[in-house]
Design a protein around this motif. Sequence first.
Motif, PDB file in Angstrom:
ATOM      1  N   VAL A 179       0.862  -1.182   0.000  1.00 41.96           N
ATOM      2  CA  VAL A 179       0.000   0.000   0.000  1.00 41.96           C
ATOM      3  C   VAL A 179       0.895   1.227   0.000  1.00 41.96           C
ATOM      4  O   VAL A 179       1.775   1.372   0.854  1.00 41.96           O
ATOM      5  N   ILE A 180       0.663   2.106  -0.993  1.00 42.47           N
ATOM      6  CA  ILE A 180       1.462   3.323  -1.101  1.00 42.47           C
ATOM      7  C   ILE A 180       0.510   4.501  -1.242  1.00 42.47           C
ATOM      8  O   ILE A 180      -0.363   4.514  -2.120  1.00 42.47           O
ATOM      9  N   GLY A 181       0.647   5.480  -0.353  1.00 39.73           N
ATOM     10  CA  GLY A 181      -0.145   6.702  -0.433  1.00 39.73           C
ATOM     11  C   GLY A 181       0.746   7.879  -0.757  1.00 39.73           C
ATOM     12  O   GLY A 181       1.895   7.941  -0.296  1.00 39.73           O
ATOM     13  N   VAL A 182       0.256   8.785  -1.583  1.00 37.42           N
ATOM     14  CA  VAL A 182       1.060   9.954  -1.987  1.00 37.42           C
ATOM     15  C   VAL A 182       0.251  11.223  -1.817  1.00 37.42           C
ATOM     16  O   VAL A 182      -0.986  11.210  -1.825  1.00 37.42           O
ATOM     17  N   ASP A 183       0.972  12.342  -1.679  1.00 32.86           N
ATOM     18  CA  ASP A 183       0.300  13.642  -1.609  1.00 32.86           C
ATOM     19  C   ASP A 183       0.133  14.201  -3.016  1.00 32.86           C
ATOM     20  O   ASP A 183       0.428  13.533  -4.005  1.00 32.86           O
ATOM     21  N   GLY A 184      -0.342  15.436  -3.080  1.00 30.65           N
ATOM     22  CA  GLY A 184      -0.604  16.047  -4.375  1.00 30.65           C
ATOM     23  C   GLY A 184       0.626  16.227  -5.241  1.00 30.65           C
ATOM     24  O   GLY A 184       0.515  16.347  -6.469  1.00 30.65           O
ATOM     25  N   GLU A 185       1.809  16.217  -4.651  1.00 26.40           N
ATOM     26  CA  GLU A 185       3.058  16.346  -5.406  1.00 26.40           C
ATOM     27  C   GLU A 185       3.646  14.996  -5.774  1.00 26.40           C
ATOM     28  O   GLU A 185       4.710  14.930  -6.390  1.00 26.40           O
ATOM     29  N   GLY A 186       2.958  13.940  -5.356  1.00 19.61           N
ATOM     30  CA  GLY A 186       3.449  12.602  -5.663  1.00 19.61           C
ATOM     31  C   GLY A 186       4.467  12.075  -4.681  1.00 19.61           C
ATOM     32  O   GLY A 186       5.077  11.029  -4.903  1.00 19.61           O
ATOM     33  N   ILE A 187       4.675  12.788  -3.561  1.00 22.20           N
ATOM     34  CA  ILE A 187       5.633  12.339  -2.549  1.00 22.20           C
ATOM     35  C   ILE A 187       4.978  11.279  -1.663  1.00 22.20           C
ATOM     36  O   ILE A 187       3.847  11.447  -1.197  1.00 22.20           O
ATOM     37  N   VAL A 188       5.682  10.219  -1.426  1.00 21.91           N
ATOM     38  CA  VAL A 188       5.144   9.093  -0.659  1.00 21.91           C
ATOM     39  C   VAL A 188       4.867   9.503   0.790  1.00 21.91           C
ATOM     40  O   VAL A 188       5.732  10.076   1.465  1.00 21.91           O
ATOM     41  N   TYR A 239      -8.096  10.589 -12.726  1.00 25.25           N
ATOM     42  CA  TYR A 239      -8.966  11.731 -13.018  1.00 25.25           C
ATOM     43  C   TYR A 239      -9.828  11.486 -14.250  1.00 25.25           C
ATOM     44  O   TYR A 239     -10.225  12.416 -14.951  1.00 25.25           O
ATOM     45  N   SER A 240     -10.103  10.221 -14.524  1.00 30.18           N
ATOM     46  CA  SER A 240     -10.967   9.865 -15.651  1.00 30.18           C
ATOM     47  C   SER A 240     -11.793   8.646 -15.262  1.00 30.18           C
ATOM     48  O   SER A 240     -11.673   8.127 -14.155  1.00 30.18           O
ATOM     49  N   ASP A 241     -12.615   8.185 -16.191  1.00 28.69           N
ATOM     50  CA  ASP A 241     -13.380   6.968 -15.945  1.00 28.69           C
ATOM     51  C   ASP A 241     -12.957   5.855 -16.911  1.00 28.69           C
ATOM     52  O   ASP A 241     -13.734   4.957 -17.221  1.00 28.69           O
ATOM     53  N   LEU A 242     -11.700   5.916 -17.381  1.00 27.62           N
ATOM     54  CA  LEU A 242     -11.218   4.959 -18.366  1.00 27.62           C
ATOM     55  C   LEU A 242     -10.898   3.594 -17.759  1.00 27.62           C
ATOM     56  O   LEU A 242     -10.930   2.576 -18.447  1.00 27.62           O
ATOM     57  N   HIS A 243     -10.578   3.558 -16.467  1.00 28.85           N
ATOM     58  CA  HIS A 243     -10.230   2.289 -15.829  1.00 28.85           C
ATOM     59  C   HIS A 243     -10.874   2.219 -14.447  1.00 28.85           C
ATOM     60  O   HIS A 243     -10.228   1.924 -13.443  1.00 28.85           O
ATOM     61  N   GLY A 244     -12.180   2.479 -14.433  1.00 27.15           N
ATOM     62  CA  GLY A 244     -12.921   2.557 -13.181  1.00 27.15           C
ATOM     63  C   GLY A 244     -13.669   3.873 -13.139  1.00 27.15           C
ATOM     64  O   GLY A 244     -13.585   4.699 -14.051  1.00 27.15           O
ATOM     65  N   ALA A 245     -14.398   4.116 -12.065  1.00 22.02           N
ATOM     66  CA  ALA A 245     -15.129   5.373 -11.926  1.00 22.02           C
ATOM     67  C   ALA A 245     -14.152   6.525 -11.722  1.00 22.02           C
ATOM     68  O   ALA A 245     -12.979   6.323 -11.384  1.00 22.02           O
ATOM     69  N   PHE A 246     -14.636   7.730 -11.937  1.00 18.34           N
ATOM     70  CA  PHE A 246     -13.792   8.906 -11.719  1.00 18.34           C
ATOM     71  C   PHE A 246     -13.255   8.889 -10.290  1.00 18.34           C
ATOM     72  O   PHE A 246     -13.975   8.629  -9.333  1.00 18.34           O
ATOM     73  N   LEU A 253       8.664   8.263 -16.361  1.00 15.80           N
ATOM     74  CA  LEU A 253       7.730   9.317 -15.964  1.00 15.80           C
ATOM     75  C   LEU A 253       6.370   9.148 -16.626  1.00 15.80           C
ATOM     76  O   LEU A 253       5.327   9.378 -16.005  1.00 15.80           O
ATOM     77  N   LYS A 254       6.359   8.713 -17.889  1.00 15.08           N
ATOM     78  CA  LYS A 254       5.098   8.551 -18.612  1.00 15.08           C
ATOM     79  C   LYS A 254       4.199   7.521 -17.940  1.00 15.08           C
ATOM     80  O   LYS A 254       2.977   7.680 -17.896  1.00 15.08           O
ATOM     81  N   SER A 255       4.797   6.453 -17.424  1.00 17.22           N
ATOM     82  CA  SER A 255       4.008   5.411 -16.750  1.00 17.22           C
ATOM     83  C   SER A 255       3.318   5.977 -15.510  1.00 17.22           C
ATOM     84  O   SER A 255       2.144   5.701 -15.246  1.00 17.22           O
ATOM     85  N   ALA A 256       4.049   6.777 -14.733  1.00 16.86           N
ATOM     86  CA  ALA A 256       3.470   7.386 -13.538  1.00 16.86           C
ATOM     87  C   ALA A 256       2.391   8.397 -13.904  1.00 16.86           C
ATOM     88  O   ALA A 256       1.330   8.465 -13.254  1.00 16.86           O
ATOM     89  N   GLN A 257       2.642   9.176 -14.945  1.00 19.94           N
ATOM     90  CA  GLN A 257       1.666  10.169 -15.376  1.00 19.94           C
ATOM     91  C   GLN A 257       0.386   9.516 -15.871  1.00 19.94           C
ATOM     92  O   GLN A 257      -0.712  10.047 -15.667  1.00 19.94           O
ATOM     93  N   ARG A 258       0.519   8.362 -16.517  1.00 17.85           N
ATOM     94  CA  ARG A 258      -0.670   7.669 -17.019  1.00 17.85           C
ATOM     95  C   ARG A 258      -1.569   7.235 -15.857  1.00 17.85           C
ATOM     96  O   ARG A 258      -2.791   7.361 -15.926  1.00 17.85           O
ATOM     97  N   VAL A 259      -0.977   6.717 -14.791  1.00 21.26           N
ATOM     98  CA  VAL A 259      -1.769   6.309 -13.630  1.00 21.26           C
ATOM     99  C   VAL A 259      -2.514   7.509 -13.054  1.00 21.26           C
ATOM    100  O   VAL A 259      -3.700   7.420 -12.703  1.00 21.26           O
TER     101      VAL A 259
END
Length: 307
Positions: A17-26, A68-75, A57-63
Amino acid sequence: MNQVNERVMISLCPDPVIGVDGEGIVQIFNPAAEKLLGYSAEEVIGSLSITSMYPDLKSAQRVKRLLYSDLHGAFGSVEGYEASLITAAGKTVPVRLSAALVDEEKGTSIGFFHDLTERFNLEQQLHKLSITDELTGLYNQRHFYKVLARELNRAKRYKHDLSLICFDLDGFKQVNDQMGHLEGDRILKTVGKLLHDTLRLSDVGVRYGGDEFMIILPDTGIDDAVKTAERLRILFNKQSLSSPGRDNALECSVSMSLGVTETNGTEKPDQVVKRADLAMYQAKSSGGNQSVLVKQHMGDVVSMASL
């Protein structure tokens, strides 16, 4: 549920389980995450960006975009998304991610990562079994046609040479009939090991069926392919206990009849196989223990004397 109970549940969760803040810091990194990724919670919480745990970086940005979309689950959530993480030692680990925004305004999120390594290893093992001949360790006929079609396309596209060797074992039926299938299996295993030890990494050795074998030789002209065929024939005669002329007590002798052909990639797989097969039968009908070649777009068959 209070924060203490939440922390206890997260720490006991068997999945990372990994939680991050708005800047992506763990901000959350449970023991299962420590075990999987090789970091300690102390060294990542509050200092390490989640982006450093993805392949790029692209992999992280995609997640993040998926959250923020409904492409892989609800928003605001990601459900069962397959991705990869990079451990502290640089190893790639396949995972299935389920994540949710905890606070949309602040951009904080939490993710649950299920390790898929065992499943991926099992899938790879099953795939290998599906394309491999169990007795010899060579590829099977089904995989042969897939590779040949791919190599024909590549030869045509890049104007590369491509050769094919077809061979079977002279006297093999007599071995099975007179000495039993265990001895026949031993000879087939000898052929499998010979091809594994002798061929280049780019070459593809195949047990086509019974005692018939195919070898795909990418980026190889027919002259070099014939040299490979003769090298295999000579090595087999040296290594096999049942080779012709060997002083032993075996009742049967076994040798190779090899057919060699080339193609520029403009043909269908069956056309190339048929020509190599024809050359192999020419070698066998001429006494066996030799190589015969047939050139593309030429009707002549050129025999090579046994060496």
